[in-house]
Design an enzyme around this catalytic site. Structure first.
Site, PDB file in Angstrom:
ATOM      1  CE  LYS A  21      -3.178  -4.426   5.594  1.00  0.00           C
ATOM      2  NZ  LYS A  21      -2.208  -5.476   5.855  1.00  0.00           N
TER       3      LYS A  21
ATOM      4  CG  ASP B 156      -2.813  -0.942  -8.401  1.00  0.00           C
ATOM      5  OD1 ASP B 156      -2.201  -1.068  -7.319  1.00  0.00           O
ATOM      6  OD2 ASP B 156      -2.231  -0.934  -9.498  1.00  0.00           O
TER       7      ASP B 156
ATOM      8  CG  PHE C 295      -1.214   9.734  -0.240  1.00  0.00           C
ATOM      9  CD1 PHE C 295      -2.548  10.098  -0.368  1.00  0.00           C
ATOM     10  CD2 PHE C 295      -0.732   8.706  -1.044  1.00  0.00           C
ATOM     11  CE1 PHE C 295      -3.385   9.467  -1.286  1.00  0.00           C
ATOM     12  CE2 PHE C 295      -1.557   8.063  -1.965  1.00  0.00           C
ATOM     13  CZ  PHE C 295      -2.878   8.456  -2.083  1.00  0.00           C
TER      14      PHE C 295
ATOM     15  CG  ASP D 157      -1.203  14.129  -3.526  1.00  0.00           C
ATOM     16  OD1 ASP D 157      -1.340  13.790  -4.721  1.00  0.00           O
ATOM     17  OD2 ASP D 157      -1.970  13.757  -2.624  1.00  0.00           O
TER      18      ASP D 157
END
Ligand SMILES: O=c1nc[nH]c2c1ncn2[C@H]1C[C@H](O)[C@@H](COP(=O)(O)OP(=O)(O)OP(=O)(O)O)O1
Ligand SMILES: [Mg+2]
Length: 199
Positions: A13, A75, A158, A161
């Site tokens: 997601k 993950d 994102f 970062d």
């Protein structure tokens, strides 16, 4: 070599991960479709695993069972040495269940307050699992070493970062293009290993 496009449902997601997946997979002849495009109503699974590998397998299998398609899950997280590996598998929920990047970054900086640059070593880790109906799971891993800055730099990427600095490049991951990040990131490395297994 088969020529037709192979569809991989991307079991995430997270829009940032999805962009990175597409940039690596589409030039290799895969069509990368987010699971939300297959069925937007599927609820996110609880990530109850103790390791990245457990959570990636859990997410891939869950979405394959829900959609019937081969599903690729990621993950990943940030491992900070001076924090004894935190936030680790809890990276997305570090500041709480709201899963908010700004809150997570604020908590990270607070925990690292007063820690000098040479002790702010960290790495990103990514485990990818591809679940295919009736076949064994495929797994691939990647890591990427960096330093956690005190002040953010860059607007790309994102998550953590803007604070994740790569000394060899002289910039943070948020200052890199998509292609540059994929060239050295934990996710880019894991994706190249996984696609090698599919050849
Ligand atoms: O390249 C990255 N650049 C910055 N931050 C990153 C990166 N890779 C992982 N991270 C951080 C973001 C999130 O806080 C956690 C992943 O958590 P994780 O559960 O794997 O992903 P998620 O919940 O965002 O999406 P989903 O589970 O639907 O794939 O580590
Ligand atoms: Mg997650």
């Amino acid at each position: 070599m088969e020529k037709q496009t192979r569809t991989l449902v991307i079991a995430t997601k997270n829009e940032g991960k999805l962009r990175e997946f597409k940039a690596v997979l589409e030039p290799l002849g895969f069509s990368a479709v987010p699971v939300g495009d297959i069925d937007a109503a599927i609820a996110e699974p609880k990530e109850t695993g103790m390791t990245f590998a457990e959570n990636a397998a859990l997410k891939a299998t869950y979405y394959m069972d829900k959609t019937g398609y081969s599903c690729l899950a990621d993950d990943s997280g940030l491992i900070v040495d001076v924090l004894h590996g935190r936030p680790g598998v809890y990276s997305a929920r570090y500041a709480g269940p709201q899963h908010n990047d700004a809150d997570n970054n604020a908590k990270l900086l607070a925990e690292l307050s007063g820690v000098p640059a040479e002790k702010r070593t960290a790495r990103y880790a990514c485990v990818l699992v591809l679940a295919r109906p009736g076949r064994e799971l495929l797994t691939a891993e990647g890591t990427c070493e960096g330093i956690i800055l005190n002040t953010p730099a860059g607007d790309n990427g994102f998550g953590y970062d803007p604070y994740f600095y790569i000394p060899e490049k002289g910039k943070t991951m948020a200052e890199m293009s998509l292609a540059e990040k994929n060239g050295l990131s934990h996710r880019g490395k894991a994706l190249r290993k996984l696609t090698d297994l599919l050849r």
